[in-house]
Design a protein around this motif. Structure first.
Motif, PDB file in Angstrom:
ATOM      1  N   VAL A   1       0.819  -1.210   0.000  1.00  0.00           N
ATOM      2  CA  VAL A   1       0.000   0.000   0.000  1.00  0.00           C
ATOM      3  C   VAL A   1       0.853   1.260   0.000  1.00  0.00           C
ATOM      4  O   VAL A   1       0.357   2.366   0.182  1.00  0.00           O
ATOM      5  CB  VAL A   1      -0.969   0.044   1.207  1.00  0.00           C
ATOM      6  N   GLY A   2       2.143   1.070  -0.179  1.00  0.00           N
ATOM      7  CA  GLY A   2       3.016   2.221  -0.307  1.00  0.00           C
ATOM      8  C   GLY A   2       3.366   2.891   1.005  1.00  0.00           C
ATOM      9  O   GLY A   2       3.663   4.083   1.048  1.00  0.00           O
ATOM     10  N   MET A   3       3.308   2.130   2.086  1.00  0.00           N
ATOM     11  CA  MET A   3       3.707   2.715   3.367  1.00  0.00           C
ATOM     12  C   MET A   3       4.668   1.792   4.100  1.00  0.00           C
ATOM     13  O   MET A   3       4.414   1.374   5.228  1.00  0.00           O
ATOM     14  CB  MET A   3       2.474   2.975   4.225  1.00  0.00           C
ATOM     15  N   PRO A   4       5.796   1.464   3.460  1.00  0.00           N
ATOM     16  CA  PRO A   4       6.703   0.524   4.106  1.00  0.00           C
ATOM     17  C   PRO A   4       7.329   1.138   5.357  1.00  0.00           C
ATOM     18  O   PRO A   4       7.507   2.355   5.433  1.00  0.00           O
ATOM     19  CB  PRO A   4       7.761   0.259   3.030  1.00  0.00           C
ATOM     20  N   GLY A   5       7.596   0.300   6.323  1.00  0.00           N
ATOM     21  CA  GLY A   5       8.363   0.727   7.483  1.00  0.00           C
ATOM     22  C   GLY A   5       7.629   1.603   8.470  1.00  0.00           C
ATOM     23  O   GLY A   5       8.255   2.192   9.345  1.00  0.00           O
ATOM     24  N   CYS A   6       6.315   1.699   8.380  1.00  0.00           N
ATOM     25  CA  CYS A   6       5.644   2.575   9.340  1.00  0.00           C
ATOM     26  C   CYS A   6       4.961   1.762  10.440  1.00  0.00           C
ATOM     27  O   CYS A   6       4.018   2.224  11.070  1.00  0.00           O
ATOM     28  CB  CYS A   6       4.652   3.490   8.642  1.00  0.00           C
ATOM     29  N   GLU A   7       5.458   0.548  10.688  1.00  0.00           N
ATOM     30  CA  GLU A   7       4.858  -0.339  11.689  1.00  0.00           C
ATOM     31  C   GLU A   7       4.680   0.325  13.045  1.00  0.00           C
ATOM     32  O   GLU A   7       3.702   0.096  13.739  1.00  0.00           O
ATOM     33  CB  GLU A   7       5.715  -1.604  11.876  1.00  0.00           C
ATOM     34  N   GLY A   8       5.658   1.136  13.437  1.00  0.00           N
ATOM     35  CA  GLY A   8       5.660   1.644  14.802  1.00  0.00           C
ATOM     36  C   GLY A   8       4.815   2.890  15.010  1.00  0.00           C
ATOM     37  O   GLY A   8       4.651   3.346  16.138  1.00  0.00           O
ATOM     38  N   ARG A   9       4.266   3.447  13.929  1.00  0.00           N
ATOM     39  CA  ARG A   9       3.530   4.703  14.114  1.00  0.00           C
ATOM     40  C   ARG A   9       2.168   4.474  14.738  1.00  0.00           C
ATOM     41  O   ARG A   9       1.599   3.388  14.657  1.00  0.00           O
ATOM     42  CB  ARG A   9       3.386   5.411  12.761  1.00  0.00           C
TER      43      ARG A   9
ATOM     44  N   GLU B   1      -3.378   8.264   4.558  1.00  0.00           N
ATOM     45  CA  GLU B   1      -2.521   7.214   5.107  1.00  0.00           C
ATOM     46  C   GLU B   1      -3.354   6.184   5.854  1.00  0.00           C
ATOM     47  O   GLU B   1      -3.140   4.980   5.741  1.00  0.00           O
ATOM     48  CB  GLU B   1      -1.476   7.829   6.049  1.00  0.00           C
ATOM     49  N   LYS B   2      -4.348   6.685   6.590  1.00  0.00           N
ATOM     50  CA  LYS B   2      -5.225   5.760   7.314  1.00  0.00           C
ATOM     51  C   LYS B   2      -5.925   4.824   6.340  1.00  0.00           C
ATOM     52  O   LYS B   2      -6.061   3.636   6.586  1.00  0.00           O
ATOM     53  CB  LYS B   2      -6.281   6.528   8.105  1.00  0.00           C
ATOM     54  N   LYS B   3      -6.372   5.379   5.222  1.00  0.00           N
ATOM     55  CA  LYS B   3      -7.096   4.544   4.257  1.00  0.00           C
ATOM     56  C   LYS B   3      -6.193   3.435   3.732  1.00  0.00           C
ATOM     57  O   LYS B   3      -6.628   2.299   3.541  1.00  0.00           O
ATOM     58  CB  LYS B   3      -7.593   5.406   3.081  1.00  0.00           C
ATOM     59  N   ARG B   4      -4.947   3.801   3.526  1.00  0.00           N
ATOM     60  CA  ARG B   4      -4.036   2.788   2.992  1.00  0.00           C
ATOM     61  C   ARG B   4      -3.745   1.708   4.035  1.00  0.00           C
ATOM     62  O   ARG B   4      -3.668   0.534   3.706  1.00  0.00           O
ATOM     63  CB  ARG B   4      -2.742   3.450   2.528  1.00  0.00           C
TER      64      ARG B   4
END
Ligand SMILES: Nc1ncnc2c1ncn2[C@@H]1O[C@H](COP(=O)(O)OP(=O)(O)OP(=O)(O)O)[C@@H](O)[C@H]1O
Ligand SMILES: [Mg+2]
Lengths: 273, 237, 315
Positions: free
Chosen positions: B122-130, B139-142
């Motif tokens: 979904v084009g948001m790699p690496g944002c696990e910790g947010r 961003e929420k939708k993704r």
């Protein structure tokens, strides 16, 4: 799904005398009825029947389907039944042993039976009347009446705001629950132990509650701005303020209390005799 | 893949949201579900995995949805909600995306990899910790889409996946969806998306299916689109 | 469908004196809360309180499955205390409990005073007492706050349930040695759900908007009023309940002295039962055991969470 609650918000639209009656009088009526029921002694069957008759007449006067009202009260009665029934088997008073079929006995206390039946009838009467009054009174009117009877302004405002957003938030909560249910799934032959741990499920639920609160906090800021924009004067109202009661109405309220007291006295007299 | 026969549903307040609706979707199809606000799109999607259970028959993979196979059906049909807020309620993006897999009892290592892969998609790699709370709407939708993709369902039912996204975000989602092999049912007001992604279009209005056929043919019939609130201009007829 | 939380006492369950006294007590507390929290709420905090009450109400309908058909719910008194401080929490819980009785018939009208007492007053006081104590002991680290949230949730439920069962016993509705272990036992378990949900909510709030939770204590009550009330409720109920249930004669004696026994007309009724059914006799033990189990579970959960926390940090 937790949808039942919206149906239990018990107001049922109508235009009967009871619907149109001033909410303060209905509150007085309800309290008289509840107090009377609570003060009635055990085993005052005749007076119970009388109260039941009153309840029925009132229900008919509401022009609402009586069976619906009685059923609602019945559902609310179930937990009471569950608490009271086991006491039937306490060994005390005159204990009766019945042989139903050969070799199969039931034993129970006769005095408990009388007491429990009385409690059940009284609580059913109380529930029935509460269901009826809340079915014919909009919360808006109830609140205005309570305000007129001395409910502090601030509490009234809190109630009003709560009421205004209650169903919005319940819906929000329901959608979150649906979204959770959508992802609570197990493929056919995964062979894994599904459902997660008890603690995890509880914590996820906590997260949902937290998310709901968080969004609510944000919303409250917007609500305050909207309130100011609409001329907030220190009190939030849902409907019109109540007008002063007439002497006739006041007399009617007094009469109800007296009637209740009379019933209690009669019941006690009959029991004593 | 999905067969719906005479499906009707009324909400508790008595409002009829679906009226004897028939629809059949084959495996691998990509369908745009369009129609004005209140047409019943969301209500229909909620029936595809048994969240709502109206009158009529809904079959998924040949099986009629019932109490016992709900859990299995929900693994097959992934549903992304209209509002991402409904779907995000954890402390971190990771926990939200991992929810479905944790529920399934998947091993930790696998969860980690699949969450990472879904976020990548979904084009948001690496944002696990947010914290999901601090993400923007797009961003929420993704992330909400990722919470469904991670479960690798065979059918994706998406409720307005591009609403509220900026043009680049929208493009990203469209490209992502175009690359998926799953059966797609997309409720949307985004006719551009429909045109680009979905060869088949279903137009709903007032709980009924008004049109079910080729997207291209529908676009050649502006009067049809206009009648069901799908254009922002009026045509003299 | 929301399962009726056994904490909401319906009409007909409490004697008139018990119901009346608790109405008075609750009114006094609500009045004080209005005075204390009023200045702030009068202004821009009013919508916050109203909407939070609605949110707690909605939050109470959230559930999670425990096993079989049973599910865990939230009451929310502890959560409210942690979020907005004790006095505002009283007002929030008052609104929730009152609307539940007035609109949804969850709990009676005559018994509303008692339900307010249990859920708004006792629930709040205990949660505040426990959280102040825990913060003092464990400080303000993340784990301390989560532990506090769990404990405040568990104790608020457990103690409120004990209060309810004592009320039932005093009313002669349900003998003390049945009501207390039954209510206590069930709510020792329900309390775990409450504790975990409270913990989950606080943990989300901390992750998203830490300033909401972290400030030491809202509406600090100079270690008096609420603190003392919490201490007293906790102590009295924890000590009283096992005693009351092991020595029902004692409670009956008190009740008679105070003229509480409504069932006076029903002379055949005695609080001391001899059960025909075996096995429900070890009352005091049951209560104490429930308490002990609760404490054990608190410890177990805390250790588990600590382990999970470490795992998460290792990732
Ligand atoms: N929870 C509910 N209770 C009562 N009525 C509802 C509820 N949800 C939706 N409706 C009604 O059902 C109808 C269909 O709603 P639905 O949400 O399915 O429409 P939609 O096509 O998804 O619209 P939109 O484009 O605005 O998302 C509407 O008239 C709506 O008002
Ligand atoms: Mg929709």
């Amino acid at each position: 799904m937790p949808t039942g609650i919206v149906q239990r918000a018990s107001y049922l639209r109508g235009s009967s005398i009871l619907h149109r009656c001033d909410a303060r009088i209905k509150i007085a009526l309800l309290i008289s009825f509840l107090l009377t029921a609570a003060f009635l002694p055990i085993g005052a069957w005749v007076v119970y029947a009388l109260m039941g008759g009153l309840l029925l007449v009132a229900m008919l006067a509401s022009e609402l389907p009586v069976s619906v009202l009685l059923q609602r009260a019945l559902v609310l009665e179930i937990p009471i039944l569950l608490v009271l029934l086991p006491q039937l088997f306490l060994q005390k008073g005159n204990f009766v042993v019945l042989t139903v079929i050969k070799g199969f006995q039931i034993s129970f206390s006769m005095s408990s039976l009388v007491r429990i039946t009385s409690l059940l009838i009284r609580s059913y009467l109380s529930l029935g009347f509460t269901v009826l009054i809340t079915a014919v009174t909009r919360f808006e009117d109830l609140l205005a009446a309570m305000r007129a009877c001395g409910l502090p302004r601030m509490l009234a405002s809190i109630f009003a705001l709560m009421w205004r957003y209650l169903f919005v938030l319940i819906e929000e909560m329901e959608r979150m629950t649906q979204a959770r249910a959508s992802r609570s799934a197990v493929p056919v032959n995964s062979g894994m132990r599904a459902g997660g741990s008890f603690g995890w499920r509880a914590q996820v639920t906590g997260g949902m509650a937290g998310a709901l609160l968080l969004r609510t906090l944000e919303r409250s800021e917007r609500i305050y701005q909207a309130m100011l924009a609409r001329g907030y004067d220190g009190e939030v109202r849902l409907g019109h303020a109540s007008e002063p009661l007439t002497w006739g109405q006041k007399a009617a309220m007094l009469l109800m209390l007296l009637m209740g007291a009379a019933l209690v006295l009669i019941a006690n007299g009959m029991n004593g005799a | 893949m999905i067969e719906i026969e005479k499906l009707s549903y009324s909400y508790e307040d008595g409002r009829t949201a679906l009226a004897a609706l028939n629809l059949s979707v084959s495996t691998g199809e990509k369908i745009a579900l369009v129609g004005p606000n209140g047409a019943g799109k969301t209500t229909l999607l909620l029936h595809l995995n048994g969240i709502l259970r109206g009158e009529g028959i809904v079959r998924v993979g040949g099986e009629i949805i019932n109490e016992r196979n709900l859990s299995k059906i929900r693994a097959e049909v992934g549903l992304a909600f209209q509002s991402p807020d409904d779907q995000l309620f954890s402390n971190s993006v990771y926990e939200d995306v991992a929810y479905g897999l944790i529920y399934q009892g998947a091993p930790a290592g696998m969860i980690k990899d699949r969450v990472a892969a879904a976020l990548e998609m979904v084009g948001m790699p690496g944002c696990e910790g947010r914290s999901p709370y601090h993400l923007s709407l797009g961003e929420k939708k993704r992330i909400a889409l990722a919470t469904v993709l991670v479960m690798q369902p065979r059918v994706l039912a998406l409720d307005e996946p591009t609403a509220g996204l900026d043009p680049r975000g929208r493009r990203g989602i469209i490209n992502l969806l175009a690359g998926l092999e799953q059966t797609l049912i997309i409720a949307t007001h985004d006719l551009g998306l429909a045109k680009e992604l979905c060869p088949r279009m279903v137009i709903m209005d007032a709980g009924r299916i008004i049109y079910d056929g080729s997207t291209m043919v529908a676009f050649q019939n502006p009067a049809l689109l206009e009648k069901h609130g799908l254009t922002d201009y009026y045509i003299d007829s | 469908m929301k399962a009726p939380i056994p904490m909401h006492i319906p009409d007909g369950f409490l004697s008139i004196p018990v119901a009346g006294i608790l109405w008075l007590v609750s009114l006094v507390f609500i009045f004080i809360a209005l005075k204390k929290a009023g200045k702030e709420i009068g202004g821009n905090k009013l919508p916050l309180v109203g909407v939070l009450a609605a949110a707690i109400f909605a939050g109470q309908m959230l559930n999670f499955s425990i096993s079989g058909g049973t599910s865990g719910h939230l009451l929310g008194a502890a959560l409210a205390v942690l979020l907005v401080g004790p006095w505002t929490a009283v007002l929030i819980m008052t609104s929730v409990v009152a609307v539940q009785a007035l609109v949804f018939q969850d709990g009676g009208i005559l018994t509303l005073g008692a339900n307010l007492f249990n859920m708004a007053v006792v629930g709040m006081a205990v949660a505040y007492f426990v959280s102040s104590l825990f913060r003092r002991w464990f400080g303000n680290s993340r784990w301390a706050i989560l532990l506090t949230a769990f404990a405040a949730g568990w104790f608020s439920i457990f103690i409120a349930a004990l209060a309810a069962s004592l009320e039932l016993a005093f009313s002669g509705t349900s003998p003390a040695n049945i009501a207390i272990p039954a209510m206590g036992g069930v709510h020792a378990l329900i309390g775990i759900g409450e504790g975990l949900i409270t913990l989950g909510a606080v943990s989300l709030l901390m992750a998203s908007k830490p300033q909401l939770i972290e400030q030491d204590s809202k509406e600090p009550v100079k270690s008096s009023a609420v603190w003392i009330a919490g201490l007293i409720f906790t102590a009295v109920l924890l000590v009283c309940s096992p005693l009351a249930s092991s020595k029902p004669d004692g409670l009956e004696w008190v009740a008679e002295k105070l003229g509480f026994l409504i069932m006076a007309q029903d002379a055949s009724y005695h609080i001391i039962p001899d059960y025909v059914m075996p096995g429900i006799q070890n009352e005091a033990l049951a209560t104490i055991a429930a308490g002990a189990i609760g404490v054990l579970i608190v410890i177990a959960v805390v250790t588990l969470l600590a382990r999970r926390g470490k795992l998460a940090e290792n990732k």
